[in-house]
Write an enzyme that holds these catalytic residues in place. Structure first.
Site, PDB file in Angstrom:
ATOM      1  N   HIS A 327       0.889  -1.532   0.106  1.00 56.18           N
ATOM      2  CA  HIS A 327       0.043   0.072  -0.190  1.00 56.18           C
ATOM      3  C   HIS A 327       0.351   0.993  -0.183  1.00 56.18           C
ATOM      4  CE1 HIS A 327      -3.575  -2.925   0.987  1.00 56.18           C
ATOM      5  NE2 HIS A 327      -4.075  -1.656   0.851  1.00 56.18           N
ATOM      6  N   GLY A 328       2.157   1.064   0.220  1.00 55.35           N
ATOM      7  CA  GLY A 328       3.180   2.721   0.868  1.00 55.35           C
ATOM      8  C   GLY A 328       4.217   1.974   0.941  1.00 55.35           C
TER       9      GLY A 328
END
Length: 473
Positions: A327-328
């Site tokens: 996700h990041g």
């Protein structure tokens, strides 16, 4: 180009017109869709189309040579080439700066003052999504779960098909490539339902996520001074739970609607997740195409539940940590994934400990609310820009903050609580239903009236056209 823009409206109208034009063959219409998809992606940053070409060509030939290979080691070599190229591009563009920053920190901890050049690389939009989609193609061919596409055009269109290209749903080749074999054109019912889904998705994104919930979240999470009161911290976190659902589910709903208007089917990505009872149930309802990808290509290969409890818990935690990192490129996302891994592990242990226990109606709802509260705890790490903000928010939510101040005015707080309450209530009402069945059982005049209200609200709220949250992933 984003769905919630006038540019996309014009673009989609042209694509729809060309797709239904009687003077094009099906082969020419597929070429039109491929060109349109490249233009859709190039609207962000034209040079990054090259990455799509590289991924497409490498994976196409890797799959072809895997099938033709006489020896298992040759097949494995082509699979590794595909994985290295795709993960290499993803790692360089998405995680290069993250790895460099951590290397600098590690060097400083042992007394080395390393000052690297400034990392000035732009993250290609949607690279995490199309990387997973193309990897599933070569991995499925390698594992003999699927045969390679027969035509390069069909495969290239699978990779670039603009409704799912930049933020999912993460399609499998077996779901989309066969749909390109024969002429696809939406029926009147599909066109109506597709436009309804587009309207609903844009309403979720433009009106609810951007118009009402985002300002409440930003007021607290992006505050430059002061510590929020417990009520403000909780309202902002609950508002973010509504914002990220409306933002991401809004994109997925719009994408499914756009594909349906063109005559194509895409899988559901959300099934009313805030009515989940337990975290395995939550991940069967939230970002479904990602959770199934992680299950098939990470959790099961890591051992799954076939090699004893210790291996199962290790595979579970490893999968969720990597899912968080997907996700990041930040440790806050790793913690977010780790918390979900911990929740899943504890739930699995409790299910084994209390095997055969069935909750009554009150306990069932109570477990559902507990699930929602614990999910909101994880959203703190997802939204906070660093651990300092996350720590401040958690202290405030626990009522332990020193000298807190109110940050959210009464009216926006009321709006946020009403909207989030409406979202959670709707999820519980629709928990065991589908949207299609709900629409069929609702009078046509009421459905039409609601869609008209949503469309007017979208037009009234349409302004800066904020990008979808998941575009950054």
């Amino acid at each position: 180009m984003i769905f919630n823009s006038l540019t996309f409206l014009v673009f989609f109208a042209l694509v729809l017109a060309l797709h239904n034009a009687p003077f094009f063959s099906w082969h020419q219409k597929k070429i039109n869709l491929l060109i349109a998809s490249y233009l859709f992606y190039a609207a962000w940053n034209p040079p990054f189309v090259i990455l799509l070409w590289v991924s497409t060509v490498v994976d196409w030939w890797a799959a072809q040579w895997m099938v033709r290979a006489k020896q298992e080691r040759t097949r494995k070599m082509w699979m590794i080439i595909s994985v290295v190229v795709n993960i290499g591009m993803l790692g360089y563009f998405k995680y290069g700066e993250f790895l460099l920053e951590n290397f600098v920190t590690l060097a400083a901890s042992i007394g080395i003052d390393y000052q690297p050049p400034k990392w000035d690389i732009i993250l290609p939009v949607g690279i995490s999504f199309y990387t997973f989609a193309t990897l599933s193609y070569t991995l499925d061919v390698y594992l003999r779960r699927a045969k390679p596409a027969q035509h390069f055009l069909d495969y290239a269109l699978f990779v670039t098909f603009f409704p799912h290209l930049v933020a999912g749903p993460i399609m499998r080749p077996t779901e989309l490539v066969p749909q390109f074999a024969n002429t696809r054109r939406a029926t009147a019912h599909q066109l109506y339902f597709g436009l309804a889904l587009i309207t609903l998705g844009l309403f979720q994104k433009v009106v609810l996520a951007d118009g009402f919930l985002a300002p409440v979240v930003e007021k607290v999470y992006d505050a430059h001074r002061g510590v929020p009161m417990a009520l403000d911290a909780w309202v902002a976190t609950l508002a973010f739970s509504g914002q990220i659902f409306c933002d991401f589910a809004g994109y997925s709903t719009t994408a499914i609607g756009v594909a349906m208007c063109l005559g194509f089917a895409m899988p559901d990505n959300f099934r009313f997740p805030y009515a989940a009872v337990g975290f395995s149930d939550f991940w069967r309802r939230w970002h479904i195409t990602l959770s199934s990808w992680l299950r098939d290509y990470l959790y099961i290969p890591l051992g799954g539940n076939r090699h004893g409890p210790a291996r199962t818990y290790t595979a579970l935690m490893g999968t969720m940590l990597l899912g968080g990192l997907w996700h990041g490129a930040a440790w806050t996302f790793v913690v977010w994934g780790g918390l979900h891994g911990l929740y899943l592990a504890v739930e699995r242990w409790l299910r084994a400990r209390f095997k055969g226990w069935t909750p009554g109606p009150l306990a069932f709802v109570g477990l559902g609310l507990l699930t929602y509260v614990l999910v909101n705890i994880t959203w703190v790490f997802f939204r906070a820009k660093d651990f300092t903000v996350a720590s401040t928010m958690l202290q405030s939510m626990a009522g332990l903050a020193a000298d807190p101040i109110p940050m959210i005015a009464l009216l926006p707080m009321t709006y946020a609580l009403v909207i989030v309450g409406g979202i959670v209530g709707t999820h519980w009402w629709m928990r065991d239903k589908t949207l299609e069945i709900a629409v069929e059982r609702t009078p046509a005049w009421l459905v039409g009236g609601l869609l008209a209200i949503m469309a007017v609200a979208v037009l009234a709220e349409q302004g800066k056209g904020s990008a979808f949250i998941y575009f950054q992933f």
